[in-house]
Scaffold this active site. Structure first.
Site, short mmCIF file in Angstrom:
data_model
loop_
_atom_site.label_atom_id
_atom_site.label_comp_id
_atom_site.label_asym_id
_atom_site.label_seq_id
_atom_site.Cartn_x
_atom_site.Cartn_y
_atom_site.Cartn_z
N GLU A 31 0.85 -1.20 0.00
CA GLU A 31 0.00 0.00 0.00
C GLU A 31 0.88 1.25 0.00
OE1 GLU A 31 -3.16 1.13 -0.28
OE2 GLU A 31 -2.36 3.11 0.18
N ARG A 105 -17.53 4.15 4.62
CA ARG A 105 -16.51 3.36 3.90
C ARG A 105 -15.60 2.59 4.85
NH1 ARG A 105 -15.09 4.48 -1.72
NH2 ARG A 105 -16.91 5.48 -2.62
N TYR A 214 -27.90 9.98 2.57
CA TYR A 214 -28.37 8.79 3.27
C TYR A 214 -27.64 8.66 4.60
CZ TYR A 214 -24.39 6.92 0.52
OH TYR A 214 -23.18 6.73 -0.10
N ASP A 291 -10.81 -0.43 -9.68
CA ASP A 291 -10.71 0.81 -10.47
C ASP A 291 -9.47 0.83 -11.36
OD1 ASP A 291 -13.03 1.69 -9.38
OD2 ASP A 291 -12.22 3.49 -8.43
C1 LIG Z 1 -17.96 9.82 -5.56
C2 LIG Z 1 -17.94 8.32 -5.65
C3 LIG Z 1 -18.99 7.58 -5.10
C4 LIG Z 1 -18.99 6.19 -5.21
N1 LIG Z 1 -20.04 5.48 -4.68
C5 LIG Z 1 -20.05 4.13 -4.80
C6 LIG Z 1 -21.14 3.38 -4.26
O1 LIG Z 1 -22.07 3.94 -3.67
N2 LIG Z 1 -21.10 2.02 -4.39
C7 LIG Z 1 -20.06 1.37 -5.04
O2 LIG Z 1 -20.07 0.14 -5.13
N3 LIG Z 1 -19.02 2.08 -5.56
C8 LIG Z 1 -18.99 3.43 -5.45
N4 LIG Z 1 -17.95 4.13 -5.97
C9 LIG Z 1 -16.84 3.40 -6.61
C10 LIG Z 1 -15.88 2.83 -5.58
O3 LIG Z 1 -15.54 3.81 -4.62
C11 LIG Z 1 -14.62 2.35 -6.28
O4 LIG Z 1 -14.95 1.57 -7.40
C12 LIG Z 1 -13.76 1.52 -5.33
O5 LIG Z 1 -13.42 2.26 -4.18
C13 LIG Z 1 -12.50 1.07 -6.04
O6 LIG Z 1 -11.72 0.33 -5.15
P1 LIG Z 1 -10.23 -0.05 -5.54
O7 LIG Z 1 -9.69 -0.80 -4.37
O8 LIG Z 1 -10.19 -0.66 -6.89
O9 LIG Z 1 -9.46 1.35 -5.69
P2 LIG Z 1 -9.16 2.45 -4.59
O10 LIG Z 1 -10.26 2.55 -3.60
O11 LIG Z 1 -8.77 3.68 -5.33
O12 LIG Z 1 -7.89 1.89 -3.81
C14 LIG Z 1 -6.61 1.91 -4.38
C15 LIG Z 1 -5.59 1.74 -3.27
O13 LIG Z 1 -4.31 1.63 -3.86
C16 LIG Z 1 -3.41 2.53 -3.23
N5 LIG Z 1 -2.41 2.89 -4.25
C17 LIG Z 1 -2.53 3.79 -5.26
N6 LIG Z 1 -1.42 3.79 -6.00
C18 LIG Z 1 -0.59 2.87 -5.46
C19 LIG Z 1 0.71 2.41 -5.80
N7 LIG Z 1 1.38 2.91 -6.85
N8 LIG Z 1 1.27 1.44 -5.04
C20 LIG Z 1 0.60 0.92 -3.97
N9 LIG Z 1 -0.62 1.34 -3.59
C21 LIG Z 1 -1.21 2.29 -4.35
C22 LIG Z 1 -4.27 3.68 -2.76
O14 LIG Z 1 -3.66 4.40 -1.70
C23 LIG Z 1 -5.52 2.93 -2.31
O15 LIG Z 1 -5.41 2.46 -0.99
C24 LIG Z 1 -17.92 5.52 -5.88
C25 LIG Z 1 -16.86 6.26 -6.43
C26 LIG Z 1 -16.87 7.65 -6.31
C27 LIG Z 1 -15.73 8.43 -6.92
#
Ligand SMILES: Cc1cc2nc3c(=O)[nH]c(=O)nc-3n(C[C@H](O)[C@H](O)[C@H](O)COP(=O)(O)OP(=O)(O)OC[C@H]3O[C@@H](n4cnc5c(N)ncnc54)[C@H](O)[C@@H]3O)c2cc1C
Length: 305
Positions: A31, A105, A214, A291
């Site tokens: 991380e 979250r 909510y 993402d």
């Molecule tokens: C405004 C908003 C509202 C949303 N509402 C919803 C909802 O209601 N329901 C839903 O299902 N989804 C929702 N989403 C989508 C959801 O938040 C994301 O799809 C989800 O959080 C993605 O998770 P992730 O772990 O793929 O990425 P992230 O949550 O972005 O996590 C990535 C992690 O990797 C770390 N990182 C980054 N770069 C590096 C690197 N080079 N090396 C090591 N670590 C790194 C970061 O610090 C972070 O901890 C919403 C998104 C937004 C923007």
């Protein structure tokens, strides 16, 4: 047994770690930040999300912290009239086998983090920003920003919309700035007049804007999120913004919605980004997820689900 490296300890990275460990694999989660945490706002979880959490063994823990909502409601943001509502009560829960719920979250990330900490097969490494990877037919090695290297059998890029792993794998540059600004605030429920404490995900819609709220945190907080299609072209992530600025940008809001917006404090601003879909998420021993693979705007509340 394989040794998996995971770049990113967000919802996606931790869920992947738990899944792999439950299959008997060894996992190292790298991380970038110096702690494993989530931003302080709400998230909606549909039954498909709970289905996945159940399979990971954390469904009950998340359900215990969640608010099961009664309805998804669409309101006219100008006239304050109800346009439509979808009940998501017991009949819905039985039909889909899981609730439609909302959580802070940290109440989604926390149970996943606890499951990782409780697993002997998972190592969590903070302050490890993955920069690049190299692979050969037998292993993959990542290098972090401070020059450390980690070698495993496979690498999962779960490092979010600006993924360093994706930059190497897909080479499609920075994400697209979508021109939508979102302002978020979380307030203690005591600040909310009782008549406005609806157990409902409510969306007030107006021309080129909408406002969603909510209750989260086992009923302790109200989550506010106001979005504007304002053509913003600079990417912004969590920048503090004055309450007066937020109010000035939603002047058309009808009376009830405005009352709720006025309750917001410690507002933060994001300008949303996404990417075009790509055909390939894998490269030999490397795969993308979450993402990093398929970022999407939040309008279906399905990115994390
Ligand atoms: C405004 C908003 C509202 C949303 N509402 C919803 C909802 O209601 N329901 C839903 O299902 N989804 C929702 N989403 C989508 C959801 O938040 C994301 O799809 C989800 O959080 C993605 O998770 P992730 O772990 O793929 O990425 P992230 O949550 O972005 O996590 C990535 C992690 O990797 C770390 N990182 C980054 N770069 C590096 C690197 N080079 N090396 C090591 N670590 C790194 C970061 O610090 C972070 O901890 C919403 C998104 C937004 C923007």
């Amino acid at each position: 047994m394989a040794h998996a490296l995971i770049a990113g300890g967000g919802i996606g990275g931790l869920a992947t770690a738990v899944a792999l460990a439950r299959c008997g694999h060894r996992v190292t989660v790298l991380e970038r930040e110096n702690t494993f945490a989530e931003i302080g706002s709400g998230i909606q979880l549909a039954p498909n999300g709970f289905h996945a959490l159940n399979l990971l063994g954390v469904g009950q823990d998340v359900r215990d912290r969640a608010v099961f909502v009664d309805e998804l409601r669409l309101m006219d943001g100008l006239t304050s009239e109800k346009i439509a509502g979808m009940p998501v009560r017991e009949r819905y829960r039985q039909r889909f086998g899981n609730p439609y719920a909302v959580v802070h979250r940290r109440d989604l990330h926390g149970p996943l983090l606890s499951a990782c900490r409780a697993s002997e097969g998972i190592e969590l490494v903070a302050s490890a920003a993955v920069q690049r990877y190299v692979q050969n037919p037998a292993t993959v090695t990542v290098t972090t920003a401070d020059g450390r290297t980690f070698t495993g059998d496979l690498l999962v890029g779960a490092d979010g919309i600006r993924s360093a792993v994706r930059a190497h794998l897909v080479r499609d540059g920075a994400p697209r700035v979508c021109g939508h600004t979102i302002y978020r605030s979380v307030i203690p429920i005591e600040k909310v007049p009782r008549r406005l404490r609806w157990n409902v995900v409510t969306l007030w819609a107006g021309p080129a804007w909408h406002f969603v709220h909510y209750i989260i945190g086992r009923g302790e907080y109200l989550n506010l999120a106001a979005t504007l299609d304002d053509g913003a072209h600079e990417s912004v992530s969590g920048r503090p913004v004055r309450r007066a600025v937020v109010l000035s940008r939603f002047q058309e809001l009808g009376e009830t919605a405005r009352l709720l917006l006025e309750l917001g404090e410690h507002w933060r601003q994001w300008v949303l980004c996404d990417r075009d879909p790509v055909d390939v998420w894998t490269d030999g021993r490397v795969a993308l997820m979450g993402d990093a693979a398929h970022p999407m705007l939040q309008y279906a509340a399905q990115g994390a689900c």
